[in-house]
Design an enzyme around this catalytic site. Structure first.
Site, mmCIF file in Angstrom:
data_model
loop_
_atom_site.group_PDB
_atom_site.id
_atom_site.type_symbol
_atom_site.label_atom_id
_atom_site.label_comp_id
_atom_site.label_asym_id
_atom_site.label_seq_id
_atom_site.Cartn_x
_atom_site.Cartn_y
_atom_site.Cartn_z
ATOM 1 N N ALA A 1 14.292 -8.636 10.465
ATOM 2 C CA ALA A 1 14.206 -8.701 9.009
ATOM 3 C C ALA A 1 14.701 -10.035 8.454
ATOM 4 C CB ALA A 1 15.017 -7.554 8.413
ATOM 5 N N HIS B 1 45.096 -13.689 10.991
ATOM 6 C CA HIS B 1 45.631 -12.790 12.025
ATOM 7 C C HIS B 1 46.088 -11.497 11.375
ATOM 8 C CE1 HIS B 1 47.606 -11.513 15.666
ATOM 9 N NE2 HIS B 1 48.688 -11.240 14.945
ATOM 10 N N GLY C 1 9.992 -2.519 -0.053
ATOM 11 C CA GLY C 1 11.075 -2.627 0.938
ATOM 12 C C GLY C 1 10.584 -2.604 2.376
ATOM 13 N N GLY D 1 15.027 -0.531 24.715
ATOM 14 C CA GLY D 1 15.259 -1.714 23.884
ATOM 15 C C GLY D 1 16.234 -1.349 22.771
ATOM 16 N N LYS E 1 0.814 -1.213 0.000
ATOM 17 C CA LYS E 1 0.000 0.000 0.000
ATOM 18 C C LYS E 1 0.848 1.264 0.000
ATOM 19 C CE LYS E 1 -0.638 0.084 5.015
ATOM 20 N NZ LYS E 1 -1.588 0.030 6.111
HETATM 21 C C1 LIG Z 1 14.094 1.725 13.551
HETATM 22 C C2 LIG Z 1 14.104 0.241 13.262
HETATM 23 C C3 LIG Z 1 15.301 -0.410 13.124
HETATM 24 C C4 LIG Z 1 15.319 -1.774 12.842
HETATM 25 N N1 LIG Z 1 16.535 -2.383 12.712
HETATM 26 C C5 LIG Z 1 16.574 -3.699 12.429
HETATM 27 C C6 LIG Z 1 17.828 -4.361 12.239
HETATM 28 O O1 LIG Z 1 18.899 -3.754 12.326
HETATM 29 N N2 LIG Z 1 17.818 -5.677 11.943
HETATM 30 C C7 LIG Z 1 16.640 -6.388 11.830
HETATM 31 O O2 LIG Z 1 16.697 -7.586 11.554
HETATM 32 N N3 LIG Z 1 15.449 -5.791 12.017
HETATM 33 C C8 LIG Z 1 15.386 -4.470 12.297
HETATM 34 N N4 LIG Z 1 14.172 -3.860 12.439
HETATM 35 C C9 LIG Z 1 12.946 -4.685 12.317
HETATM 36 C C10 LIG Z 1 12.615 -4.927 10.847
HETATM 37 O O3 LIG Z 1 12.453 -3.680 10.202
HETATM 38 C C11 LIG Z 1 11.348 -5.762 10.731
HETATM 39 O O4 LIG Z 1 11.500 -6.958 11.454
HETATM 40 C C12 LIG Z 1 11.056 -6.105 9.275
HETATM 41 O O5 LIG Z 1 10.863 -4.936 8.504
HETATM 42 C C13 LIG Z 1 9.809 -6.997 9.166
HETATM 43 O O6 LIG Z 1 9.606 -7.298 7.840
HETATM 44 P P1 LIG Z 1 8.161 -7.708 7.288
HETATM 45 O O7 LIG Z 1 8.386 -8.079 5.862
HETATM 46 O O8 LIG Z 1 7.521 -8.675 8.173
HETATM 47 O O9 LIG Z 1 7.264 -6.385 7.388
HETATM 48 P P2 LIG Z 1 7.467 -4.838 7.102
HETATM 49 O O10 LIG Z 1 8.869 -4.498 6.795
HETATM 50 O O11 LIG Z 1 6.788 -4.148 8.228
HETATM 51 O O12 LIG Z 1 6.638 -4.609 5.767
HETATM 52 C C14 LIG Z 1 5.262 -4.781 5.709
HETATM 53 C C15 LIG Z 1 4.733 -4.108 4.467
HETATM 54 O O13 LIG Z 1 3.338 -4.419 4.358
HETATM 55 C C16 LIG Z 1 2.649 -3.305 3.835
HETATM 56 N N5 LIG Z 1 1.235 -3.450 4.198
HETATM 57 C C17 LIG Z 1 0.705 -3.513 5.443
HETATM 58 N N6 LIG Z 1 -0.630 -3.690 5.377
HETATM 59 C C18 LIG Z 1 -0.941 -3.745 4.058
HETATM 60 C C19 LIG Z 1 -2.168 -3.909 3.339
HETATM 61 N N7 LIG Z 1 -3.328 -4.073 3.955
HETATM 62 N N8 LIG Z 1 -2.122 -3.896 1.989
HETATM 63 C C20 LIG Z 1 -0.942 -3.740 1.334
HETATM 64 N N9 LIG Z 1 0.238 -3.581 1.958
HETATM 65 C C21 LIG Z 1 0.234 -3.589 3.307
HETATM 66 C C22 LIG Z 1 3.351 -2.119 4.476
HETATM 67 O O14 LIG Z 1 3.185 -0.938 3.706
HETATM 68 C C23 LIG Z 1 4.824 -2.587 4.511
HETATM 69 O O15 LIG Z 1 5.536 -2.132 3.385
HETATM 70 C C24 LIG Z 1 14.106 -2.496 12.703
HETATM 71 C C25 LIG Z 1 12.893 -1.834 12.840
HETATM 72 C C26 LIG Z 1 12.869 -0.482 13.117
HETATM 73 C C27 LIG Z 1 11.549 0.212 13.247
#
Ligand SMILES: Cc1cc2nc3c(=O)[nH]c(=O)nc-3n(C[C@H](O)[C@H](O)[C@H](O)COP(=O)(O)OP(=O)(O)OC[C@H]3O[C@@H](n4cnc5c(N)ncnc54)[C@H](O)[C@@H]3O)c2cc1C
Length: 471
Positions: free
Chosen positions: A323, A447, A41, A184, A37
């Site tokens: 991620a 090393h 990424g 955290g 939406k």
């Molecule tokens: C500041 C910050 C730093 C982070 N640093 C790290 C890190 O260093 N290492 C790490 O492993 N993790 C990190 N994370 C966590 C990581 O970003 C998440 O675990 C990861 O993005 C989850 O991926 P995902 O694919 O489940 O969902 P998301 O990345 O949340 O993506 C979900 C997508 O779904 C879309 N969406 C939602 N509902 C709908 C709908 N109804 N219709 C269409 N599209 C929709 C959204 O627009 C979004 O683009 C961090 C998070 C934050 C906030």
């Protein structure tokens, strides 16, 4: 009439879970549509892992330059242009998010931008930002909608005085004083960025230590360096409320040790007290799918939900909200949909805090291993005894190897120190391969490298580290 698309698989959400799943599905020859939406990424590339690590790096660079006097490097007139730093960070994000679309399409997948909602067991309605509608009929669906910041009662995000992590990745001016509610990893990583850039940062954490969940000795070097740089840490403390005063805010904090209340003045509050799964408005009822009491979609080892042809991956499918866990689950779901025998059966999922110094763990801590009934032997090797760490001027921290005392099988590795985010990969591979400590100990490590500390910690667990006394 909107567009009608008939597909084998639809993936909802283009984060590191969803886009990886869509790419893998397309590679496996499955007709695939990826829907998002907002952006490609997800949180990770746009407002999570990548922009935070870009700012962490830039701010550490400032710190490194300031600290280089001891090495005879003198820099006069060091100046930080926050706008330029943010623009550079934006460029990093743009490069990566642009690549996602290219990879999905280049593998034969289709991308549709719009908000998705199930309207039946095999039907999805997608509404674009311009109101355009598409109906997608699918054989398999993958829910990868991720998570959003949860606000603390009394601290609703207003994008101005109370910001979430996204707000803190886009400041236009450097705050003079910041209160971080929640110590955290997100709070400590972002709080650390601004502290290094010159903001006076106070962290308020309810638990009795920062970064709850990590062993106390891993957290100590992080807390020490944070305090040494002028930061304030209030543990066992609850942020109760705040009020606006002049251009800033005053936060009321209650100590859970003494019951005393104190007032903290700041320009901005960064609230990072947790995240909640994105399932509202998704039409799960049209599938007959329920969420658990925390709002997560329950899955089995094949990432399959209670509805046979619907899968869930990433943050929406539960902890840990990371991620790399999302991406691996995405690959598993893709392979299962393509008819392959796949399951999420990782022995361990690494976790990294990009604090200063970094913390990285994989597998079991000493406490967890004991909790699982192991008789544990652990070996610890300090970076202060590692030549590479000394030559970098980064001697805080250590590597600890946890093994089963009888079999000497590795159970976990925990580390705090320079670049341990890179070092933990080797430990993860060792765990996946079922290595014993001597496998790490006998592997020749170049090393002088930081990775030698892992080899030495394995040998320390076996009682014969070379560059430290074994007692
Ligand atoms: C500041 C910050 C730093 C982070 N640093 C790290 C890190 O260093 N290492 C790490 O492993 N993790 C990190 N994370 C966590 C990581 O970003 C998440 O675990 C990861 O993005 C989850 O991926 P995902 O694919 O489940 O969902 P998301 O990345 O949340 O993506 C979900 C997508 O779904 C879309 N969406 C939602 N509902 C709908 C709908 N109804 N219709 C269409 N599209 C929709 C959204 O627009 C979004 O683009 C961090 C998070 C934050 C906030």
């Amino acid at each position: 009439m909107g567009t009608f698309i008939d597909t084998q698989a639809v993936v909802i959400g283009a984060g590191p879970g969803g886009y990886v799943c869509a790419i893998r599905l397309a590679q496996l020859g499955v007709r695939t549509v990826l829907v998002d939406k907002r952006w490609l990424g997800g949180v990770c590339l746009n407002v999570g892992c990548i922009p935070s690590k870009a700012l962490i790096h830039a701010s550490k660079l400032v710190d490194t330059i300031r600290g280089a006097e001891a090495m005879g490097v003198h820099v006069d007139g060091l100046r930080v242009d926050l706008r330029a730093m943010m623009a550079w960070k934006g460029g990093v994000v743009d490069k990566l998010t642009g690549g996602v679309g290219t990879l999905v399409r280049g593998n034969g997948g289709q991308v549709v931008m719009g908000e998705a909602r199930f309207s039946g067991p095999h039907d999805l309605e997608v509404t674009g930002a311009d109101g355009q509608r598409a109906t997608i009929r699918f054989e398999h669906a993958v829910i990868a909608t991720g998570s959003s910041p949860a606000s603390l009662p009394g601290f609703d995000f207003d994008g101005d005085r109370v910001v979430d992590s996204t707000g803190a990745l886009a400041f236009e001016r450097l705050p003079e004083r910041m209160v971080v509610v929640g110590g955290g990893y997100i709070g400590m990583e972002l709080g650390g960025v601004y502290q290094r850039l010159g903001t006076e940062v106070t962290v308020v954490e309810l638990a009795d230590q920062l970064l709850p969940g990590f062993a106390a000795d891993l957290v100590r070097p992080v807390a020490k360096r944070f305090r040494k740089a002028g930061g304030k840490i209030m543990t066992r403390s609850a942020a109760l409320s705040y009020r606006r005063e002049g251009d800033g805010v005053v936060v009321t904090v209650e100590s859970r040790k003494t019951g005393e209340r104190s007032q903290l003045a700041a320009d901005v509050i960064l609230s990072t007290t947790g995240r909640r799964p994105n399932t509202a408005g998704l039409g799960l009822e049209a599938l007959g799918l329920e969420v658990d009491d925390k709002g997560f979609v329950t899955v089995d080892g094949a990432q399959r939900t209670a509805v046979d042809h619907v899968f869930a991956i990433g943050d929406v499918a539960g902890e840990p909200l990371l991620a790399h866990k999302a991406s691996k689950e995405g690959e598993v779901a893709a392979e299962v949909i393509a008819g392959k025998a796949a399951a999420f059966d990782a022995r361990a999922i690494p976790a990294v805090c990009f604090t200063d110094p970094e913390i990285a763990t994989v597998g079991l801590s000493v406490k967890q291993a004991r909790g699982q009934g192991h008789v544990v032997k652990a070996g610890k090797f300090p970076f202060a005894a590692n030549g590479r760490a000394l030559s970098l001027g980064e001697t805080d921290g250590f590597v600890r190897v946890v093994m089963d005392a009888d079999s000497e099988v590795l159970l976990g590795v925990e580390a705090v120190g320079p670049d341990v985010s890179a070092l933990i990969a080797e430990a993860g591979l060792a765990l996946e391969m079922g290595a014993v400590a001597s496998d790490l100990g006998w592997t020749i490590h170049a090393h002088p490298t930081l990775a030698e500390a892992l080899m030495e910690a394995a040998n320390a667990a076996l009682g014969h580290a070379v560059h430290a006394l074994n007692r």
